[in-house]
Motif scaffolding. Structure first.
Motif, PDB file in Angstrom:
ATOM      1  N   GLY A  96      46.432  61.159  70.148  1.00 21.62           N
ATOM      2  CA  GLY A  96      47.359  62.272  70.040  1.00 21.62           C
ATOM      3  C   GLY A  96      48.185  62.225  68.769  1.00 21.62           C
ATOM      4  O   GLY A  96      48.382  61.180  68.175  1.00 21.62           O
ATOM      5  N   PRO A  97      48.675  63.389  68.342  1.00 25.05           N
ATOM      6  CA  PRO A  97      49.460  63.461  67.123  1.00 25.05           C
ATOM      7  C   PRO A  97      50.878  62.933  67.338  1.00 25.05           C
ATOM      8  O   PRO A  97      51.357  62.852  68.460  1.00 25.05           O
ATOM      9  N   ALA A  98      51.534  62.589  66.253  1.00 21.93           N
ATOM     10  CA  ALA A  98      52.926  62.150  66.324  1.00 21.93           C
ATOM     11  C   ALA A  98      53.805  63.321  66.721  1.00 21.93           C
ATOM     12  O   ALA A  98      53.547  64.455  66.333  1.00 21.93           O
ATOM     13  N   TRP A  99      54.833  63.067  67.480  1.00 20.46           N
ATOM     14  CA  TRP A  99      55.750  64.115  67.901  1.00 20.46           C
ATOM     15  C   TRP A  99      56.853  64.337  66.892  1.00 20.46           C
ATOM     16  O   TRP A  99      57.426  65.390  66.827  1.00 20.46           O
ATOM     17  N   ALA A 100      57.193  63.327  66.128  1.00 22.38           N
ATOM     18  CA  ALA A 100      58.264  63.427  65.149  1.00 22.38           C
ATOM     19  C   ALA A 100      58.089  62.306  64.143  1.00 22.38           C
ATOM     20  O   ALA A 100      57.338  61.373  64.366  1.00 22.38           O
ATOM     21  N   GLU A 101      58.808  62.424  63.040  1.00 27.03           N
ATOM     22  CA  GLU A 101      58.811  61.330  62.072  1.00 27.03           C
ATOM     23  C   GLU A 101      59.466  60.113  62.701  1.00 27.03           C
ATOM     24  O   GLU A 101      60.412  60.239  63.479  1.00 27.03           O
ATOM     25  N   VAL A 102      58.969  58.939  62.355  1.00 32.25           N
ATOM     26  CA  VAL A 102      59.641  57.738  62.815  1.00 32.25           C
ATOM     27  C   VAL A 102      60.989  57.652  62.106  1.00 32.25           C
ATOM     28  O   VAL A 102      61.179  58.211  61.035  1.00 32.25           O
TER      29      VAL A 102
END
Length: 175
Positions: free
Chosen positions: A28-34
């Protein structure tokens, strides 16, 4: 770079790469920048009565394609005891952590159980013979706070360290 620091840096890089492999398997894709490690550093820059900080808190933010992770850490010493405090942010998305399950296991080698620290889910382990313990805390199902201790006889020192950390403020970074 001294041999000890080079070895520590290699271990840290190996740990990050290992965790990245584990994270990639979540899919799955990242939900937000770390959160960049620079924003996480103040959370490990803590004073522990009776303990001496070894060096300064350090950190890394690694981005490779869609794979992102940030990590900060600091080490402490008190006579023959050592502590390490680590905070990690994985891909800017929630990580599964215990799924609300209660766990308790005790045997001759170790004691393992779920717990709660400042209202957050935690997992604690004490290895009796090795005099080692760890406290893992899931903050907002996003940040992993790990407190490791060596030369300890119980988990109280780890719990005291966790109480000195502003985990609620850390959790606000997840929003």
């Amino acid at each position: 770079m001294s041999g000890h620091r080079a070895t520590a840096a290699k271990r840290r890089l190996a740990t990050l790469l290992g965790l990245l492999c584990m994270i990639v398997s979540l899919g799955g894709p990242a939900w937000a920048e770390v959160v960049n490690f620079k924003e996480l550093l103040p959370f490990v820059d803590i004073k522990i009565p009776g303990w001496t900080m070894e060096g300064k808190p350090s950190g890394t933010t690694l981005k490779q394609g869609k794979v992102m992770v940030s990590e900060v850490r600091v080490s402490f010493r008190a006579e023959d005891q050592t502590l390490e405090v680590i905070i990690m942010d994985f891909l800017g998305k929630p990580i599964p952590f215990l799924n609300g399950q209660h766990l308790e296991m005790e045997c001759t080698e170790e004691t393992v159980r779920t717990a709660e620290v400042q209202g957050f889910k935690a997992f604690e382990t004490l290895r009796h013979r090795e005099r080692q313990g760890e406290l893992n805390i899931s903050v907002e199902d996003r940040f992993w706070v790990k407190i490791d201790g060596e030369g300890i006889d119980n988990l109280e020192v780890l719990k005291k360290v966790a109480q000195q950390m502003d985990l609620k403020k850390l959790g606000n970074l997840a929003k």
